[in-house]
Scaffold this motif. Structure first.
Motif, short mmCIF file in Angstrom:
data_model
loop_
_atom_site.label_atom_id
_atom_site.label_comp_id
_atom_site.label_asym_id
_atom_site.label_seq_id
_atom_site.Cartn_x
_atom_site.Cartn_y
_atom_site.Cartn_z
N LYS A 100 0.84 -1.21 0.00
CA LYS A 100 0.00 0.00 0.00
C LYS A 100 0.87 1.25 0.00
O LYS A 100 0.47 2.29 -0.51
N VAL A 101 2.07 1.14 0.54
CA VAL A 101 3.04 2.24 0.49
C VAL A 101 3.87 2.13 -0.78
O VAL A 101 4.02 3.09 -1.53
N SER A 102 4.42 0.95 -1.02
CA SER A 102 5.34 0.80 -2.16
C SER A 102 4.65 1.02 -3.51
O SER A 102 5.31 1.42 -4.46
N ASP A 103 3.34 0.77 -3.57
CA ASP A 103 2.61 1.01 -4.82
C ASP A 103 2.68 2.49 -5.25
O ASP A 103 2.52 2.80 -6.42
N LYS A 104 2.92 3.36 -4.30
CA LYS A 104 3.00 4.79 -4.59
C LYS A 104 4.34 5.17 -5.24
O LYS A 104 4.51 6.30 -5.68
N TYR A 105 5.27 4.22 -5.28
CA TYR A 105 6.62 4.49 -5.79
C TYR A 105 7.03 3.45 -6.84
O TYR A 105 8.06 2.79 -6.69
N PRO A 106 6.27 3.34 -7.92
CA PRO A 106 6.54 2.29 -8.91
C PRO A 106 7.85 2.47 -9.68
O PRO A 106 8.38 1.50 -10.21
N LEU A 107 8.37 3.68 -9.72
CA LEU A 107 9.60 3.93 -10.49
C LEU A 107 10.86 3.94 -9.63
O LEU A 107 11.97 3.99 -10.17
N LEU A 108 10.69 3.89 -8.33
CA LEU A 108 11.83 3.91 -7.40
C LEU A 108 12.60 2.60 -7.50
O LEU A 108 12.03 1.52 -7.44
N ARG A 109 13.90 2.70 -7.71
CA ARG A 109 14.75 1.52 -7.83
C ARG A 109 15.92 1.63 -6.88
O ARG A 109 16.36 2.71 -6.52
N GLY A 110 16.45 0.49 -6.50
CA GLY A 110 17.60 0.44 -5.62
C GLY A 110 17.51 -0.76 -4.70
O GLY A 110 16.52 -1.50 -4.70
N GLU A 111 18.56 -0.96 -3.93
CA GLU A 111 18.55 -2.02 -2.93
C GLU A 111 17.42 -1.72 -1.94
O GLU A 111 17.12 -0.56 -1.67
N LEU A 112 16.78 -2.74 -1.44
CA LEU A 112 15.59 -2.59 -0.60
C LEU A 112 15.77 -1.56 0.51
O LEU A 112 14.94 -0.68 0.69
N HIS A 113 16.85 -1.65 1.24
CA HIS A 113 17.06 -0.75 2.38
C HIS A 113 17.31 0.69 1.93
O HIS A 113 16.95 1.63 2.64
N ASP A 114 17.90 0.87 0.75
CA ASP A 114 18.06 2.22 0.20
C ASP A 114 16.70 2.81 -0.17
O ASP A 114 16.44 3.99 0.06
N ILE A 115 15.84 1.98 -0.72
CA ILE A 115 14.47 2.43 -1.04
C ILE A 115 13.74 2.78 0.25
O ILE A 115 13.05 3.80 0.32
N PHE A 116 13.89 1.94 1.26
CA PHE A 116 13.25 2.22 2.55
C PHE A 116 13.69 3.58 3.09
O PHE A 116 12.87 4.36 3.59
N THR A 117 14.98 3.88 2.98
CA THR A 117 15.50 5.16 3.47
C THR A 117 14.83 6.32 2.74
O THR A 117 14.47 7.33 3.35
N LYS A 118 14.65 6.17 1.43
CA LYS A 118 14.01 7.24 0.64
C LYS A 118 12.54 7.40 1.01
O LYS A 118 12.06 8.53 1.18
N ILE A 119 11.83 6.31 1.15
CA ILE A 119 10.40 6.39 1.49
C ILE A 119 10.22 6.92 2.91
O ILE A 119 9.30 7.68 3.19
N GLU A 120 11.13 6.56 3.80
CA GLU A 120 11.06 7.02 5.18
C GLU A 120 11.14 8.55 5.27
O GLU A 120 10.58 9.16 6.18
N LYS A 121 11.81 9.17 4.30
CA LYS A 121 11.96 10.63 4.28
C LYS A 121 10.86 11.31 3.45
O LYS A 121 10.87 12.52 3.29
N SER A 122 9.93 10.53 2.91
CA SER A 122 8.89 11.07 2.04
C SER A 122 7.67 11.51 2.84
O SER A 122 7.62 11.35 4.06
N GLU A 123 6.68 12.00 2.12
CA GLU A 123 5.42 12.40 2.75
C GLU A 123 4.66 11.18 3.29
O GLU A 123 3.72 11.34 4.08
N ASP A 124 5.05 9.99 2.90
CA ASP A 124 4.41 8.76 3.37
C ASP A 124 5.16 8.13 4.54
O ASP A 124 4.96 6.96 4.86
N SER A 125 5.99 8.92 5.19
CA SER A 125 6.85 8.45 6.26
C SER A 125 6.07 7.75 7.38
O SER A 125 6.47 6.67 7.84
#
Length: 148
Positions: A100-125
């Motif tokens: 439900k969170v990751s669906d909002k970022y279909p173009l985001l690529r990278g190692e899982l934990h790097d993606i987590f770091t980016k989403i954690e800093k987003s408006e969906d934190s």
């Protein structure tokens, strides 16, 4: 006759009691099978987890999660303790809910934990932290249920 009946009953009871003291080989086999099953699931989850962590470098995180959970669901839990299987089912559901969170970022690529770091800093934190918390919490249940 009465004493004979009492004596026979006593001997039968004693025989049953002695039977309880002997280790039951089938129980031992069942316990060994449970341990082997849990170990195999952990081993396979580790492999699938490593694949999951890097698959998101080429495909979306949601697609990565879908593949990971499908692989984990396909494992043979038939000899595992029921509590362990139930805990793992909840863990899988937590991963699926994370989409439900990751669906909002279909173009985001990278190692899982790097993606987590980016989403954690987003408006969906907030939602991210809540759903990730569920994944971590259900993993604790899996771990706890693996040590009966």
């Amino acid at each position: 006759m009465k004493y004979l009946l009492v004596l026979v009953s006593f001997l039968v009871l004693l025989a049953c009691k002695e039977n309880d003291k002997k280790p039951n080989l089938s129980d031992s086999k069942i316990e060994t099978d449970k341990i082997s099953c849990v170990n195999e699931i952990f081993k396979r989850d580790s492999i699938f987890g490593e694949i999951r962590n890097h698959a998101s470098e080429k495909i979306s995180l949601s697609e990565t999660i879908t593949i990971y959970t499908k692989n984990i669901k396909s494992l043979d839990y038939s000899n595992c303790p029921e509590e362990f299987k139930s805990a793992f089912d909840k863990h899988i559901e937590a991963w699926l809910d994370f989409r439900k969170v990751s669906d909002k970022y279909p173009l985001l690529r990278g190692e899982l934990h790097d993606i987590f770091t980016k989403i954690e800093k987003s408006e969906d934190s907030t939602e991210f932290k809540s759903r990730l918390g569920q994944i971590l919490e259900t993993w604790k249940l899996v771990d706890k249920s693996s040590n009966p």
